[in-house]
Write an enzyme that holds these catalytic residues in place. Structure first.
Site, PDB file in Angstrom:
ATOM      1  N   ARG A   9       0.766  -1.272  -0.040  1.00  0.00           N
ATOM      2  CA  ARG A   9       0.033  -0.006   0.125  1.00  0.00           C
ATOM      3  C   ARG A   9       0.801   1.156  -0.068  1.00  0.00           C
ATOM      4  O   ARG A   9       1.591   1.553   0.968  1.00  0.00           O
ATOM      5  CB  ARG A   9      -0.905  -0.027   1.235  1.00  0.00           C
ATOM      6  CG  ARG A   9      -1.812  -1.014   1.296  1.00  0.00           C
ATOM      7  CD  ARG A   9      -2.975  -0.700   2.445  1.00  0.00           C
ATOM      8  NE  ARG A   9      -3.864  -1.706   2.520  1.00  0.00           N
ATOM      9  CZ  ARG A   9      -4.008  -2.576   3.542  1.00  0.00           C
ATOM     10  NH1 ARG A   9      -3.150  -2.472   4.392  1.00  0.00           N
ATOM     11  NH2 ARG A   9      -5.051  -3.457   3.634  1.00  0.00           N
ATOM     12  N   SER A  52      -8.595  -9.191   3.300  1.00  0.00           N
ATOM     13  CA  SER A  52      -9.909  -9.567   3.787  1.00  0.00           C
ATOM     14  C   SER A  52     -11.150  -9.018   3.090  1.00  0.00           C
ATOM     15  O   SER A  52     -12.269  -9.326   3.258  1.00  0.00           O
ATOM     16  CB  SER A  52     -10.327  -9.034   5.419  1.00  0.00           C
ATOM     17  OG  SER A  52     -10.116  -7.604   5.252  1.00  0.00           O
ATOM     18  N   HIS A  88       5.068 -12.809   7.976  1.00  0.00           N
ATOM     19  CA  HIS A  88       5.569 -11.602   8.300  1.00  0.00           C
ATOM     20  C   HIS A  88       5.659 -11.265   9.759  1.00  0.00           C
ATOM     21  O   HIS A  88       6.422 -10.777  10.177  1.00  0.00           O
ATOM     22  CB  HIS A  88       4.927 -10.572   7.251  1.00  0.00           C
ATOM     23  CG  HIS A  88       5.447  -9.114   7.385  1.00  0.00           C
ATOM     24  ND1 HIS A  88       4.794  -8.139   6.812  1.00  0.00           N
ATOM     25  CD2 HIS A  88       6.634  -8.878   7.514  1.00  0.00           C
ATOM     26  CE1 HIS A  88       5.636  -7.185   6.916  1.00  0.00           C
ATOM     27  NE2 HIS A  88       6.635  -7.552   7.593  1.00  0.00           N
ATOM     28  N   ASP A 133      -0.087  -0.743   8.133  1.00  0.00           N
ATOM     29  CA  ASP A 133       0.037   0.187   7.192  1.00  0.00           C
ATOM     30  C   ASP A 133      -1.218   0.917   6.533  1.00  0.00           C
ATOM     31  O   ASP A 133      -1.105   2.109   6.015  1.00  0.00           O
ATOM     32  CB  ASP A 133       0.745  -0.046   5.981  1.00  0.00           C
ATOM     33  CG  ASP A 133      -0.012  -1.454   5.318  1.00  0.00           C
ATOM     34  OD1 ASP A 133      -0.864  -1.862   5.438  1.00  0.00           O
ATOM     35  OD2 ASP A 133       0.601  -1.411   4.005  1.00  0.00           O
ATOM     36  N   ASP A 134      -2.268   0.562   7.238  1.00  0.00           N
ATOM     37  CA  ASP A 134      -3.675   1.361   6.652  1.00  0.00           C
ATOM     38  C   ASP A 134      -4.363   1.752   8.097  1.00  0.00           C
ATOM     39  O   ASP A 134      -5.454   2.216   8.060  1.00  0.00           O
ATOM     40  CB  ASP A 134      -4.393   0.422   6.142  1.00  0.00           C
ATOM     41  CG  ASP A 134      -5.057  -0.900   7.023  1.00  0.00           C
ATOM     42  OD1 ASP A 134      -4.452  -0.973   8.105  1.00  0.00           O
ATOM     43  OD2 ASP A 134      -5.823  -1.457   6.775  1.00  0.00           O
ATOM     44  N   ASP A 147      -4.780 -13.426  14.065  1.00  0.00           N
ATOM     45  CA  ASP A 147      -5.773 -12.714  14.991  1.00  0.00           C
ATOM     46  C   ASP A 147      -6.576 -14.046  15.581  1.00  0.00           C
ATOM     47  O   ASP A 147      -6.931 -13.708  16.633  1.00  0.00           O
ATOM     48  CB  ASP A 147      -6.122 -11.538  14.193  1.00  0.00           C
ATOM     49  CG  ASP A 147      -6.844 -11.813  12.971  1.00  0.00           C
ATOM     50  OD1 ASP A 147      -6.479 -12.884  12.551  1.00  0.00           O
ATOM     51  OD2 ASP A 147      -7.421 -10.861  12.438  1.00  0.00           O
ATOM     52  N   ASP A 189       6.637  -6.435   3.596  1.00  0.00           N
ATOM     53  CA  ASP A 189       6.597  -7.754   2.917  1.00  0.00           C
ATOM     54  C   ASP A 189       6.294  -7.383   1.656  1.00  0.00           C
ATOM     55  O   ASP A 189       6.218  -6.356   1.113  1.00  0.00           O
ATOM     56  CB  ASP A 189       5.588  -8.557   3.585  1.00  0.00           C
ATOM     57  CG  ASP A 189       5.656 -10.004   3.332  1.00  0.00           C
ATOM     58  OD1 ASP A 189       6.808 -10.378   2.763  1.00  0.00           O
ATOM     59  OD2 ASP A 189       4.901 -10.909   3.783  1.00  0.00           O
TER      60      ASP A 189
END
Length: 440
Positions: free
Chosen positions: A110, A315, A183, A205-206, A284, A137
């Site tokens: 991203r 997702s 990762h 990163d989001d 998770d 990654d």
């Protein structure tokens, strides 16, 4: 001590640069300095009768040499946050007076990681206390260029194994989840084992962070360290949409049995427990299983200190359009380090929380839904089965999924949220004892 050590290092580097500059000047006065491998003199370096021209050329070359040394200096300083303290006997280890809390940014492909990094740098109160480590990654070149453009403001790590992971045929569509899990394991090992940090805050990163993001984790680090009934601190409220949180309670914190993620703190001791059995995928949800949670809780806020803007990902935007893009990001700076957070201790919190929940008036679903509640609240809405929980949660607009029987944001089965300006506790009957893992 840390500043003293840094000053000594900078002095040494200055001497290094100066020495190289002196060498350049000295070598100019020697004929061999212009000798090329083919036995010919480099005409550009040969003395001429044009004294002024010689001086200009020497100045240009001197400037070029200084620029090279400047680049070397920048590279050294860019890795300063990753240096390990000396462990030799008798040596003095210089450390900051406060604990260092590294921020680990998990990145892939991203380019909008810039938004994440810009906000982290904007709100970061100290580069020394909060080194930012970006672990990338995917090998995505454009994203890598964005990260590298920050220079020594961040440390850019690259996950070396970009190969596909062998999976069952039916899991081929989940290849991305396998790579994410790999990762995470690699990146956390860099932080805890290669650099020996004692804690870390993981950010993807989001995510965009709130102004008091760093203050929040600074204040809660000693709480996490001192309470074995806790195993993480999260900046996220799964039901934290605007209208579902109390806007006047930006300082309110909860214990939750549900692992929230999305900006969370982990201690090295917890990683040493988790790493040997780290899952191949879906890390998770694995964290939310009873075997990992072991009846421990996390801390989470009333109003989120992170906001996700990553609609696209492995997702495929699950929950994004319905819930996540409406999450309210805190805008008020709360001085958490100056607040008394002792109410979060297990026995104190559990006693007070259960008293508040089960002393609240019991109301019906219709009264809540139709706005027929009288008084300021709080109110208790009771569910008795998995189906009744899901029906009421979905209809009222909070997240209705469960992981290993635990509802999102739940503590001892209770989900706390705001609805039409009143506090509602969606709760099991009094006497609740444990979660049912078959509820999912």
């Amino acid at each position: 001590m840390f500043r003293k050590r840094s000053s000594l290092i900078l002095c040494g580097l200055f001497l290094f640069v100066t020495w190289n500059a002196v060498l350049v000047l000295l070598l100019w006065g020697r004929a061999p300095s212009g000798q090329r491998g083919d036995g010919q003199m480099d005409l550009a370096l040969m003395p001429t009768s044009d004294v002024m021209g010689d001086v200009i050329r020497m100045a240009d070359s001197f400037e070029s040499e200084l620029e090279k040394q400047k680049k070397i200096l920048s590279q050294i300083l860019s890795h300063q946050s990753m240096w390990k303290p000396s462990n030799r006997k008798g040596s003095k280890v210089s450390v900051p007076s406060q604990p260092v809390i590294p921020i680990l940014v998990i990145a892939c492909n991203r380019v909008t990681v810039r938004r994440c990094l810009d906000k982290l740098l904007q709100h970061r109160p100290s580069a020394e206390l909060y080194p930012i480590i970006v672990s990338q990654d995917c090998g995505h070149a454009t994203t890598g260029e964005v990260i590298s453009s920050y220079g020594n403001k961040v440390t850019h790590l690259k996950q070396p194994d970009l190969s596909d992971i062998p999976v069952r045929v039916e899991h081929k569509k989940f290849q991305g989840y396998y790579k994410i899990s790999r990762h995470y394991r690699w990146a956390l090992n860099q932080v805890f084992r290669n650099v020996s940090h004692t804690s870390v805050v993981i950010v993807e990163d989001d995510l965009e962070v709130a102004p008091d993001f760093f203050e929040y984790f600074r204040a809660l680090l000693p709480v996490l360290k001192s309470d074995p009934s806790l195993w993480c601190v999260s900046a996220w409220n799964d039901n934290g949409r605007d209208g579902y949180v109390d806007p006047g309670k930006a300082n309110l914190l909860y214990r939750t049995d549900f692992f929230p993620g999305l900006g969370w703190m982990l201690l090295r001791e917890a990683w040493e427990e988790l790493e040997p059995k780290w899952p191949a995928s879906f890390w998770d949800d694995w964290m939310r299983q009873p075997e990992q949670r072991r009846e421990r809780a996390c801390i989470r806020p009333e109003i989120s200190r992170t906001l996700t803007f990553g609609q696209q990902g492995v997702s495929l935007g699950q929950f994004y359009d319905k819930y996540l893009k409406y999450i309210k990001l805190n805008s008020e700076f709360v001085p958490f380090t100056k607040l008394d957070l002792s109410y979060l201790r297990e026995k104190t919190y559990r006693k007070n929380f259960e008293k508040e929940v089960y002393s609240a008036p019991l109301v019906t679903y219709d009264e809540v839904k139709q706005g027929q509640l009288k008084g300021s609240g709080p109110f208790r809405l009771q569910y008795s089965s998995k189906d009744s929980f899901k029906v009421m949660a979905k209809s009222l607009g909070i997240m209705d999924d469960l992981k290993s029987g635990v509802p999102r944001t739940g503590f001892r089965g209770v989900v706390s949220f705001f609805y039409r300006g009143r506090r509602i506790y969606l709760a099991p009957p009094p006497g609740w004892t444990q979660y049912d893992p078959t509820w999912s």
